[in-house]
Design a protein around this motif. Structure first.
Motif, PDB file in Angstrom:
ATOM      1  N   LEU B  84       0.698  -1.301  -0.005  1.00 25.56           N
ATOM      2  CA  LEU B  84       0.103  -0.145  -0.067  1.00 25.56           C
ATOM      3  C   LEU B  84       1.022   1.121   0.008  1.00 25.56           C
ATOM      4  O   LEU B  84       1.796   1.347   0.670  1.00 25.56           O
ATOM      5  N   ASP B  85       0.842   2.154  -0.831  1.00 21.22           N
ATOM      6  CA  ASP B  85       1.391   3.247  -1.172  1.00 21.22           C
ATOM      7  C   ASP B  85       0.663   4.412  -0.727  1.00 21.22           C
ATOM      8  O   ASP B  85      -0.318   4.800  -1.126  1.00 21.22           O
ATOM      9  N   ARG B  90       4.762   3.644   3.168  1.00 17.65           N
ATOM     10  CA  ARG B  90       4.652   2.594   2.300  1.00 17.65           C
ATOM     11  C   ARG B  90       4.417   1.479   3.046  1.00 17.65           C
ATOM     12  O   ARG B  90       5.424   1.235   3.998  1.00 17.65           O
TER      13      ARG B  90
END
Lengths: 292, 251
Positions: B84-85, B90
């Motif tokens: 997931l950014d 991150r």
């Protein structure tokens, strides 16, 4: 002072300088190994060798220091050490549970170092973390760092850092920076730099900038420890200034090295047998009033 | 109801410390998990006070585990597999794995040491140290410090209440907090130092500084078998450590 009811011992205990030297060398070698020789970044794995070296080296070094120092301490120093340990643990636990960015777990160590000297300070720091480690395992590996704080605080007191309140934060800044440098590898290799929410927030900022974990923890240590020791040194300075004069003068170190300067000066002070005569200075009188 | 003591406190303490060393030496999450499930959980359940010990473990380790998960879960620049950014942060698979491994290790340390410490018979431990000829100054400091900790906390609470009754208000700012800390710690330290001064006189009068052997009023609960077992445990863990570390360094 009452006279002992028992015969004095035929063979008085002597400081075991070899143990102190070995302890210091082991701590220094462990630090060098972790920082210089250990090339693998902790984030590449959980660093079994580094973790074990850090635990055994710092704890073993601390134990050797304590074994070497204890025989040289007077009864007045020994009696104040449990007080320092209890203060460290009681106040440090509260600061930790509040998630503060500073630790406040060295107030007792610095207090003992100022009153009873660097050796008592170092032993208080090491034993403090060893005993606290029973109830909070995260304190245990930092025993050597705590001993260093006690040693440096005692040396600072010896050379006059507590004679004026404005010198205390300067000494705290220097001692804190050194303490932060020593504590960072322990925190990283033992616990992956886990700490309170406050200290981890600072590490997160450096990590978000791309720093390696050891670098980020070292920067956080330099920031938090310096700030922590500035607060602790100023607090201890204000506490000892408020102490009754007789409470300070019972410690040969504080008398001999005039740790509090004019605040505890009396005519004839500093004699080997600890007898004090004469009138108090204005500062001492003020200390008495404040402490009463 | 406290559990029936089988082993000497020194044996239990050493076993706990060596288990911590073994977890570090083996350094595998499977081993840490096995220690947690097979040693820590039964030890807590059979301790006679599982609620208190369980709560203490959660209070000590919980915040550290959560902050570790947030730190490594969100900020792990070495991570390659991004799950997931979130811009600055991150979530990476490597970061989560590292946080989980470290969390498990910290959980085991906390569980092992706290379940031992909270069921430890301190007077029995000090008596054993005296009987085994440990440095009497060390025995005094350990015993005295452990006895003082609850006393200091209680005294600090009382002083804090007294100062609040006199108008102490702790604000949110750092200056206000520092002032509050000073108003509590100053009388606390003065009182403790006066007590310490009295204690110094009493100890000196009773020959504390003499190096003659001490007699413990408590019986020696240690046995020859346990002394041998302690030596064997240290030798075994030392040997395993040297072998595994030599293999790790060679690899």
């Amino acid at each position: 002072m009452s006279s002992p009811l028992t015969r004095p011992s035929a063979t008085p205990e002597r400081p075991r300088r070899l143990l102190i030297l070995l302890g210091g060398a082991l701590i220094a070698a462990t630090y060098l190994f972790l920082v210089v020789v250990q090339p693998a970044e902790i984030a590449g794995g959980m660093g079994s060798v580094a973790s074990l070296v850090s635990l055994v080296g710092f704890l073993g070094g601390g134990a050797l220091l304590v074994a070497g120092i204890l025989p040289m301490l007077s009864t007045s120093s020994l009696v104040v050490m449990p007080l320092g340990i209890a203060l460290n643990i009681a106040i440090g636990q509260v600061a930790g549970s509040l998630g503060m960015q500073i630790y406040l777990d060295a107030i007792g160590t610095v207090l003992v170092a100022v009153l009873a000297g660097p050796a008592a300070g170092a032993a208080t720091g090491a034993l403090s973390n060893a005993i606290w480690g029973l109830f909070n395992p995260f304190a245990l590996p930092f025993a050597a760092g705590a001993a260093l704080i006690g040693l440096l605080a005692g040396l600072a007191a010896k050379y006059g850092a507590f004679r004026h309140v404005y010198l205390a934060p300067v000494a705290g800044l220097v001692v804190g920076a050194i303490g932060g440098l020593v504590a960072a590898p322990v925190a990283v290799f033992m616990f992956g730099a886990a700490g309170t929410f406050g200290t981890n927030a600072i590490i997160a900022v450096f990590r978000s900038m791309g720093d390696k974990l050891l670098v980020a923890a070292t920067k956080q240590g330099l920031l938090s420890d310096s700030l922590d020791k500035i607060v602790v040194f100023v607090l201890v300075a204000l506490i000892v200034y408020a102490l009754p004069r007789r409470a300070v003068l019972q410690f040969p170190f504080a008398r001999t090295h005039r740790v509090l300067g004019q605040r505890t000066d009396v005519a004839g002070m500093g004699t080997k047998d600890g007898t004090t005569t004469g009138t108090t200075t204005a500062g001492a009188a003020r200390g008495n009033r404040t402490g009463a | 109801m406290p559990r029936r003591r089988i082993y000497n406190p020194l044996t239990e303490l050493l076993a706990a410390a060596l288990l911590v060393v073994l977890v570090l030496v083996v350094n595998r999450w499977e081993f840490s998990l096995a220690v947690l499930v097979l040693v820590v959980v039964p030890a807590v359940l059979l301790s006679g006070r599982p609620r208190q010990i369980g709560l203490a473990i959660v209070l000590v380790a919980g915040p550290l585990l959560v902050s570790s998960l947030l730190l490594h879960g969100l900020f792990y620049p070495e991570g390659r597999e991004v799950l997931l950014d979130l811009g600055v942060a991150r979530v990476t698979a490597e970061g989560l794995a590292f946080a989980a491994g470290m969390g498990l290790r910290m959980g085991v340390f906390t569980g092992v040491l706290l379940s031992t410490a909270m069921t430890l018979d301190i007077p029995d431990l000090l008596a054993t140290m005296t009987h085994r000829g440990w440095n009497r100054k060390l025995v005094f400091i350990v015993g005295s410090a452990v006895g003082l900790i609850p006393h200091v906390s209680l005294r600090a609470r009382r002083i804090s209440r007294a100062q609040q009754a006199r108008g102490l208000v702790v604000g949110r700012g750092p200056v206000s907090r520092f002032r509050a800390l000073l108003t509590v710690t100053t009388p606390l330290v003065i009182g403790l130092l006066v007590d310490a001064s009295e204690r110094t006189r009493m100890l000196e009068a009773r020959g504390f500084s003499s190096s003659a052997p001490r007699t413990s009023y408590l019986p020696d609960t240690d046995s020859r078998g346990q002394r041998l077992a302690r030596r064997a445990m240290v030798a075994a863990v030392g040997l395993v450590s040297v072998i595994r570390l030599a293999a790790a360094m060679a690899a």
